[in-house]
Design a protein around this motif. Sequence first.
Motif, mmCIF file in Angstrom:
data_model
loop_
_atom_site.group_PDB
_atom_site.id
_atom_site.type_symbol
_atom_site.label_atom_id
_atom_site.label_comp_id
_atom_site.label_asym_id
_atom_site.label_seq_id
_atom_site.Cartn_x
_atom_site.Cartn_y
_atom_site.Cartn_z
ATOM 1 N N PHE A 170 0.940 -1.240 0.010
ATOM 2 C CA PHE A 170 0.137 -0.151 -0.031
ATOM 3 C C PHE A 170 0.908 1.284 -0.069
ATOM 4 C CE2 PHE A 170 -2.364 3.600 2.119
ATOM 5 C CZ PHE A 170 -3.390 3.471 1.185
ATOM 6 N N TYR A 205 -4.481 -0.733 -3.599
ATOM 7 C CA TYR A 205 -5.422 0.349 -3.103
ATOM 8 C C TYR A 205 -5.905 0.076 -1.643
ATOM 9 C CZ TYR A 205 -5.421 2.209 -7.789
ATOM 10 O OH TYR A 205 -5.166 2.770 -9.117
ATOM 11 N N LEU A 206 -6.440 1.128 -1.087
ATOM 12 C CA LEU A 206 -7.008 1.248 0.368
ATOM 13 C C LEU A 206 -7.970 0.240 0.632
ATOM 14 C CD1 LEU A 206 -6.999 2.699 3.057
ATOM 15 C CD2 LEU A 206 -9.032 4.298 1.890
ATOM 16 N N PRO A 207 -9.046 -0.217 -0.135
ATOM 17 C CA PRO A 207 -10.110 -1.305 0.134
ATOM 18 C C PRO A 207 -9.113 -2.685 0.435
ATOM 19 C CG PRO A 207 -10.907 -0.200 -1.574
ATOM 20 C CD PRO A 207 -9.367 0.405 -1.413
ATOM 21 N N LEU A 226 -8.991 4.642 9.477
ATOM 22 C CA LEU A 226 -7.742 4.426 8.598
ATOM 23 C C LEU A 226 -6.533 4.301 9.396
ATOM 24 C CD1 LEU A 226 -8.865 6.711 5.490
ATOM 25 C CD2 LEU A 226 -8.877 4.145 5.535
ATOM 26 N N LEU A 241 -13.051 8.960 -2.058
ATOM 27 C CA LEU A 241 -11.799 9.233 -1.181
ATOM 28 C C LEU A 241 -10.788 8.591 -2.268
ATOM 29 C CD1 LEU A 241 -10.991 9.318 2.104
ATOM 30 C CD2 LEU A 241 -11.027 6.720 1.824
ATOM 31 N N ASP A 242 -9.571 9.134 -2.189
ATOM 32 C CA ASP A 242 -8.575 8.546 -3.071
ATOM 33 C C ASP A 242 -7.875 7.431 -2.598
ATOM 34 O OD1 ASP A 242 -6.411 9.397 -5.454
ATOM 35 O OD2 ASP A 242 -5.291 8.725 -3.601
ATOM 36 N N MET A 243 -7.882 6.171 -3.233
ATOM 37 C CA MET A 243 -7.628 4.885 -2.717
ATOM 38 C C MET A 243 -6.264 4.665 -2.491
ATOM 39 S SD MET A 243 -10.609 3.281 -2.272
ATOM 40 C CE MET A 243 -12.060 3.268 -2.593
ATOM 41 N N ARG A 244 -5.409 5.780 -2.850
ATOM 42 C CA ARG A 244 -3.628 5.612 -2.604
ATOM 43 C C ARG A 244 -3.533 6.372 -1.363
ATOM 44 N NH1 ARG A 244 -1.565 6.180 -8.467
ATOM 45 N NH2 ARG A 244 -2.716 8.105 -8.065
ATOM 46 N N THR A 252 -5.739 8.333 0.750
ATOM 47 C CA THR A 252 -6.796 8.352 1.906
ATOM 48 C C THR A 252 -7.244 9.788 1.745
ATOM 49 O OG1 THR A 252 -5.587 8.850 3.892
ATOM 50 C CG2 THR A 252 -5.711 6.467 3.059
ATOM 51 N N ILE A 253 -6.962 10.655 0.900
ATOM 52 C CA ILE A 253 -7.414 12.017 0.882
ATOM 53 C C ILE A 253 -8.690 12.096 0.030
ATOM 54 C CG2 ILE A 253 -6.825 14.473 0.293
ATOM 55 C CD1 ILE A 253 -4.959 13.506 2.335
#
Lengths: 210, 492
Positions: free
Chosen positions: A53, A59-61, A109, B288-291, B293-294
């Motif tokens: 990551f 990606y976040l998910p 997060l 939300l930007d998935m890389r 988190t903004i």
Amino acid sequence: MEDAVTRLRNAVMNYEMETIADLAKQSLKEGVDPLVAIEKGLAEGIKTVGEKFGRGEIYLPELVMGAEAMKAALAVLEPAVPKGKHRSSAGKVIIGTVQDDIHEIGKNLVATMLSSNGFEVVDLGVNVQAADFLKKSDEVKPHMVAMSALMTTTMPRMAEVITPLKKKNKAVKVLVGGAPVTDTYAKEIGADGYSGDASGAVDVAKKLVR
Amino acid sequence: MNAMSFGIKRGVRFNILSDSDLERIHWGTLHVLEKVGVQVDSPSCRKLLKDNGCEVDEKTRIAKIPSHLVEEALVKKKKTITLAGRNAKYDAKLDLNHSYMTANGNGAVTVDFESGKRRPSMKKDVANSSRIIDSLQNVHIHWPMVSSTDQHPSVVHLHDFDASLNNTEKHVMYETGVTLSDAKTLTEMGYAAAGGEKEYRRRPLSSCLQCTYAPLQHDAGVMDASLYFADAGVPLVFFGMPQPGATGPATLVGSLVVGNAEVLSALTMTQLHAPGSAVIYGMGNAPLDMRTTIRAGGSPEHAISSAIATELAHYYGMPSCVGVSATAKEPGDQAVMEYYTGCVGPLLAGADLMCGVGLLEDSSCLFYEQIVIDDEIVGAIARLIRGQWADDETMALDVIEKVGPGKNFLAQKHTLNNMRTEFFMPNLVDRRSFDAWSQAGSKSMRDRAREKVKDILANYKVPPLEKDVQKKVDAIIEKAKKPMWGGESKTH
């Protein structure tokens, strides 16, 4: 056939949230030391996920699902750890969004990022009263208390926790964050660290808790 | 066409969703409200819903709202809303044919115009930015752009409102009425500034934007305050802020359904409590930007989400209020790209209120220069959406015949009559030749923006509130001060 520890590590890396609990049960049946399963399996797996990551490869998910998988396996393995033994971690953290503020995602997060970096995280949720932060920290004895506020109107709630917390326990570190919070404000209310985003929070936490 | 009318007259409208798409979204939302419900944290709002036939679970605080209540609320709401200015020439009539640009609001950081240093925002920043907004032609509604963090923490938002009222004659929309006591004081200040309650109710010179909490939650303080505002004649915007992929489904339409359920349930509560009160449809469906988190405020997804939210608002006969922001850290290329993308999509789809200009780092950091750069962007887009039509004047057949082949149209009266309205005349975009530009110092757009801000701050004046009104406002703020942690009056 892979050994049970490798299977657990891979299951975290492949985000197997639904099936990982069965793998954990299976490993206990096979006589695997639960501490080894946690430290060499789960923790190693989530570390790899966190690194990917950080490099922007996933990606976040995917990160969140990796952490969820780890949580599901921990629920099985942790109760099996013999009394008196503890898993090694980067540090123990209590986290929550302050009173009158129900913004969740930023706090979640940070919790996810911290646990993917080896911290043991106790999440108190949102709209957490100062008294509850204090009570839980008496109980858990964390290395760090992390607080989030997303509104200018709830920011002062963080100070409400810090003053009595520091009075009781000088060693505990405090990390604050949330959109309206600034470095200057953090210093003003006596926090030890501040971060504007979740990845930054991990770096600050690592510096504060050694 | 009257070029002097206030706001941006629209002659172009893109259609993105079909009528059947809009109907599906509406019915899908009603399904969510009936089957899933919304979490209502305010006990009095839960009672209101229960008394009107909703299924309410006191333990989970979840209320399931039957469709007919929502449909009735859509009929009961105020039909035409005007956001009045302290000066009537700035009255913004939300007639669904005009677009109005607002300032962005409530950042906590300012980059100091003199020193260039990042620092917590102060009351003087609220005052200065209000004056800049007042001077700009393409920004029509004001927001306190940052917080007066140098004031006592219990009354920061009241100082924001005070500094705004004194430094612009345009309508002021705030987003800080988040508790019942805040709502009371902000209303009282509004009444004082308008010259009394009666005058305020006739021409409300302020309004409150209220955020719902995604997914499907209503904060207690926010809703209690909203019902008070609705009674008091303060127009409301209910602004859904689901983040596709995080606090809403990853698909933009799915996330819009979540936000829509929040906005419609808030509308329902206000119309049950105060039938006929003014509610504007707000939506900030930015992913939300998935890389990183903004929140991606200047993304094409935010722009298109705001466009389809506007179509949904108009389907309900409501004016829309949609957002734009930028994740850029300084004025310049990235900020321009994000603001242009974020503004042009919704404005082409007919956004009624577009909020707002001038903040970076996703609505948290104020750069004075960015305010005037964004004003220029909106000016260009206003030209883009004005529309084109063919009539005697625009066809100009008589002039074509008169000039004939091989000559030019420069010296024609028709040219003289049309050139000031037909062409957008830029203020910061430099169209000179390279030689002329380099001889004048090779200035960047940011340099030119800086000069413009300097000029406004030095020379532009706004009439402040009258002395006796100011006295009342000061007294209201003083009375509202209360001891609070983190401020000068710590109790322990």
